[in-house]
Structure formats: structure tokens, C-alpha cells
Design an enzyme around this catalytic site. Sequence first.
Site, PDB file in Angstrom:
ATOM      1  N   CYS A 150      46.429  68.565  25.562  1.00 46.09           N
ATOM      2  CA  CYS A 150      45.794  69.215  24.481  1.00 46.09           C
ATOM      3  C   CYS A 150      47.066  68.841  23.362  1.00 46.09           C
ATOM      4  CB  CYS A 150      45.657  70.707  24.514  1.00 46.09           C
ATOM      5  SG  CYS A 150      45.362  71.480  22.929  1.00 46.09           S
TER       6      CYS A 150
ATOM      7  N   CYS B 191      47.445  71.662  20.643  1.00 49.46           N
ATOM      8  CA  CYS B 191      48.202  72.739  21.446  1.00 49.46           C
ATOM      9  C   CYS B 191      49.646  72.525  21.396  1.00 49.46           C
ATOM     10  CB  CYS B 191      47.596  73.205  22.606  1.00 49.46           C
ATOM     11  SG  CYS B 191      46.002  73.347  22.898  1.00 49.46           S
ATOM     12  N   ASP B 192      50.079  71.197  21.896  1.00 46.80           N
ATOM     13  CA  ASP B 192      51.525  70.803  22.268  1.00 46.80           C
ATOM     14  C   ASP B 192      52.032  69.949  21.323  1.00 46.80           C
ATOM     15  OD1 ASP B 192      51.216  72.668  24.350  1.00 46.80           O
ATOM     16  OD2 ASP B 192      50.220  71.177  25.621  1.00 46.80           O
TER      17      ASP B 192
END
Length: 230
Positions: free
Chosen positions: A137, A140-141
Site C-alpha cells: 500500500c 499507507c507506507d
Amino acid sequence: MNEGSINFDVVIIGGGAAGLTAGIYAARARLKTVLLEKWVIGGLAATTDLIENYPGFSEGISGQDLMEKMKAQAQRFGVEIIQSEAKTIKKCGKKFEVTTDKESYTTKTVIVAVGTVPKKLNISGEDELRGRGVSYCATCDGPLFRDKNIAVIGCGNSGLQEAQFLLKFVKHITLVEWLPYMTADQILQERLKNDPRLQCMLNHKVVSINGKERVRSITVQDRANNQENT
């Protein structure tokens, strides 16, 4: 059947775009509806940085914003949304019983809309280094990889969309594609083709992800001659 089960006309398992859409239709038909989601409302779509092919948003919209709008619409019509994982579905006479880690629900109709999960490579180092350099992701990261050299596996729409987002943070991206050509929409390819921070390795497969505490490198194989490089 559990005597303490809560009764609904419709139980929807999965809170992504499909589950929320099903909830909107069911609730508008005046059916008492509950939606169960074990992870995040919106599913994988909620982790997408920018969605440009959904009608009605001429400038595009972030996946999170779109899913929040769908969630609000479902709740406006009366869908009850519960953060819980469905464990079992059991037929009990003319009804079903859906058991979660918190409650059980009886219903005449179960809609299973569990969506998708990231496709794994199933190679050495992938599971061992997940969360330590292996990510599924970008939204997300992405900030965790600031000023680093990274690899994105796959040159379809998802791969190029993730790469486009990651360029906000990283120093350089190597795109690795198993096929001898990209499969992403042409508009995505055109946006990225002249960026000097991108290198594309077509007709290559990833053999292993290397590192002990964190990802340090990947080994790829040229499918034309079987030559490996790290």
C-alpha cells in the site's frame, strides 16, 4: 440458532465499494441492513491516492474521500455499519446465521462482497520482510520510503498509480514487469515515461527479496536469457 442473535433482512459481509453499493440498494428498498467489515471501510479503494475513472469527479478524487462519501450515503439510508469480522455462515432452516467475533446475526439474505487482497509474489523474503520494506500500500507506507531507492512490481494500472504517488517521496523507482510490455492505461504511461527517476525492467521476474532485518535488494531474472541480477 443462537437465541441472542440479532435479526436483519440483509447481512452484507465486506465494506468496500461493492458492499457499500449493495447496502445503499438494500436500505433504499426499506430492508433492515447491516454491513460487517473487518478491516477499513472502503477496502483497497480507500488506500488509492487518486481515482480518475469514477464518473462524476472531473478532477478525480482520492480513494479515501470517495469511500467516505459512499459510507455516508449508505448510513443516510439506514445501513448499520459494524467493524467486525464474519467468522461463520450457517444455514438454519429458512434463514442464515452469521457469527462474528462479537455478535451473531440472523437473516434471510447474505451478500458476500469481500473484495480482493493484494496479489503476492510468493517468493523468498516476501513474508519474512513484510512490514520491513515489503509493502502492499503506497498510500499507507509511502512516507516511510522518503529519499530511498525502491522497486515497484507490476506495470499495470495499480503499479503505475502507486509509482506516481511514491514519486512524491522516493529518490528513484525501478519498475519490474513480468510481461514484455506495460498493461497500464496509456494516459498513465505517458505521465511517467519521461521521468528521470524511473527505470523500467520489462520481461523480468522477481526471484527473491533480500535482507535480514530490512529489505536491502531484490534479485530479478531476465526472462529472455534467464540471467539474474541483484
